[in-house]
Design a protein around this motif. Structure first.
Motif, short mmCIF file in Angstrom:
data_model
loop_
_atom_site.label_atom_id
_atom_site.label_comp_id
_atom_site.label_asym_id
_atom_site.label_seq_id
_atom_site.Cartn_x
_atom_site.Cartn_y
_atom_site.Cartn_z
N MET A 1 0.84 -1.18 0.00
CA MET A 1 0.00 0.00 0.00
C MET A 1 0.89 1.25 0.00
SD MET A 1 -3.11 1.07 2.57
CE MET A 1 -3.75 -0.56 2.77
N THR A 2 0.54 2.24 -0.82
CA THR A 2 1.30 3.48 -0.84
C THR A 2 0.37 4.66 -0.62
OG1 THR A 2 1.09 4.02 -3.19
CG2 THR A 2 2.84 2.46 -2.59
N ALA A 3 0.90 5.69 0.01
CA ALA A 3 0.09 6.88 0.28
C ALA A 3 -0.34 7.55 -1.01
CB ALA A 3 0.86 7.85 1.16
N SER A 4 0.57 7.65 -1.98
CA SER A 4 0.24 8.30 -3.25
C SER A 4 -0.90 7.57 -3.96
CB SER A 4 1.47 8.34 -4.17
OG SER A 4 2.51 9.05 -3.57
N ARG A 5 -0.77 6.27 -4.05
CA ARG A 5 -1.80 5.48 -4.72
C ARG A 5 -3.13 5.62 -4.00
NH1 ARG A 5 -0.15 -0.36 -4.75
NH2 ARG A 5 -0.78 -0.26 -2.57
N ASP A 6 -3.12 5.55 -2.69
CA ASP A 6 -4.36 5.65 -1.92
C ASP A 6 -5.03 7.00 -2.09
OD1 ASP A 6 -3.88 3.08 -1.08
OD2 ASP A 6 -3.15 3.66 0.90
N LEU A 7 -4.24 8.07 -2.14
CA LEU A 7 -4.81 9.41 -2.37
C LEU A 7 -5.44 9.52 -3.74
CD1 LEU A 7 -2.08 11.68 -0.75
CD2 LEU A 7 -4.44 11.37 0.04
N LEU A 8 -4.78 8.97 -4.76
CA LEU A 8 -5.33 9.02 -6.11
C LEU A 8 -6.62 8.20 -6.21
CD1 LEU A 8 -2.05 8.80 -8.19
CD2 LEU A 8 -3.49 10.81 -7.84
N ILE A 9 -6.63 7.02 -5.60
CA ILE A 9 -7.85 6.21 -5.60
C ILE A 9 -8.98 6.97 -4.92
CG2 ILE A 9 -8.92 4.12 -4.66
CD1 ILE A 9 -6.21 2.69 -5.21
N ASP A 10 -8.69 7.61 -3.79
CA ASP A 10 -9.71 8.39 -3.09
C ASP A 10 -10.25 9.51 -3.99
OD1 ASP A 10 -11.12 9.09 -0.49
OD2 ASP A 10 -10.10 10.98 -0.96
N ALA A 11 -9.37 10.18 -4.70
CA ALA A 11 -9.81 11.27 -5.59
C ALA A 11 -10.71 10.74 -6.70
CB ALA A 11 -8.60 11.99 -6.18
N PHE A 12 -10.31 9.64 -7.34
CA PHE A 12 -11.14 9.06 -8.39
C PHE A 12 -12.46 8.53 -7.83
CE2 PHE A 12 -7.18 8.95 -10.95
CZ PHE A 12 -7.66 9.54 -12.11
N ASP A 13 -12.44 7.99 -6.60
CA ASP A 13 -13.69 7.54 -5.96
C ASP A 13 -14.65 8.72 -5.78
OD1 ASP A 13 -12.83 4.89 -5.70
OD2 ASP A 13 -12.37 5.06 -3.55
N ARG A 14 -14.12 9.87 -5.36
CA ARG A 14 -14.97 11.05 -5.15
C ARG A 14 -15.58 11.53 -6.46
NH1 ARG A 14 -13.04 14.27 -0.08
NH2 ARG A 14 -11.97 12.61 1.04
N ILE A 15 -14.82 11.47 -7.53
CA ILE A 15 -15.35 11.85 -8.85
C ILE A 15 -16.50 10.91 -9.21
CG2 ILE A 15 -14.83 11.93 -11.33
CD1 ILE A 15 -11.89 12.72 -10.36
N ALA A 16 -16.29 9.61 -9.04
CA ALA A 16 -17.33 8.62 -9.39
C ALA A 16 -18.59 8.83 -8.55
CB ALA A 16 -16.78 7.21 -9.21
N GLN A 17 -18.42 9.09 -7.26
CA GLN A 17 -19.57 9.31 -6.39
C GLN A 17 -20.35 10.56 -6.82
OE1 GLN A 17 -17.67 9.50 -2.57
NE2 GLN A 17 -17.14 7.34 -2.59
N THR A 18 -19.63 11.62 -7.14
CA THR A 18 -20.30 12.86 -7.54
C THR A 18 -20.98 12.70 -8.90
OG1 THR A 18 -18.68 14.13 -6.27
CG2 THR A 18 -19.99 15.35 -7.88
N ALA A 19 -20.34 11.98 -9.81
CA ALA A 19 -20.95 11.74 -11.13
C ALA A 19 -22.27 10.98 -10.95
CB ALA A 19 -19.99 10.97 -12.03
N ARG A 20 -22.25 9.95 -10.13
CA ARG A 20 -23.47 9.16 -9.91
C ARG A 20 -24.56 10.03 -9.30
NH1 ARG A 20 -26.01 4.67 -9.57
NH2 ARG A 20 -24.44 3.19 -10.23
#
Length: 170
Positions: free
Chosen positions: A1-20
């Protein structure tokens, strides 16, 4: 697990949630509604941000796009080039999305989101410094490209949410 990867996944998750949340429950009139005659529609904004994410992440991952692999291009049935992402579209081009429904928009976005997260889970911190585009000065790293996609997507999903709010208040 990496902090950078986790932050990017969180950002893309937020985009997906807002799009929905932005698209759910909307019919044709709302998805194709415009704030003024030349503005972008919710349908176009969600399609465009998803196309950009699909195109850019597939490129850096060395994969084909979900748009082509999963048959989304055929399902949408748009009279556009298969690799068109919406960049530079005219008012008339934006109108090409008028027949696309909420289910297609969310389905395509969720497919792209799943591919994005799957790819991000393969990365380690050192990967983000990899040069992915030498056409710029300075050359673009993987980390910069992914943040650029997030920035573009956040702007467009915010615009779509704004358009929904304006249309609901009319």
């Amino acid at each position: 697990m990496t902090a950078s990867r986790d932050l990017l996944i969180d950002a893309f998750d937020r985009i997906a949630q807002t799009a929905r949340r932005t698209v759910e429950g909307l019919g044709h009139d709302e998805l194709s509604g415009r704030v003024d005659p030349d503005s972008n529609t919710i349908a176009w904004l969600i399609w465009h941000l998803t196309r950009v994410q699909d195109d850019h992440v597939a490129d850096v991952a060395g994969r084909r796009q979900a748009w082509l692999d999963d048959g989304w291009e055929k399902r949408f049935g748009l009279p556009l080039d298969a690799h068109d992402t919406g960049y530079g579209h005219s008012t008339e081009d934006v109108g090409q999305l008028d027949g696309v429904g909420a289910e297609e928009l969310i389905g395509y976005h969720e497919a792209v989101h799943a591919r994005t997260v799957e790819y991000l889970r393969t990365l380690d911190d050192d990967d983000f410094a990899t040069i992915v585009d030498e056409n710029w000065n300075p050359p673009v790293t993987l980390g910069v490209r992914l943040v650029s996609v997030i920035s573009d997507d956040l702007q467009h999903v915010g615009q779509a949410a704004f358009v929904r709010g304006v249309l609901e208040r009319r």
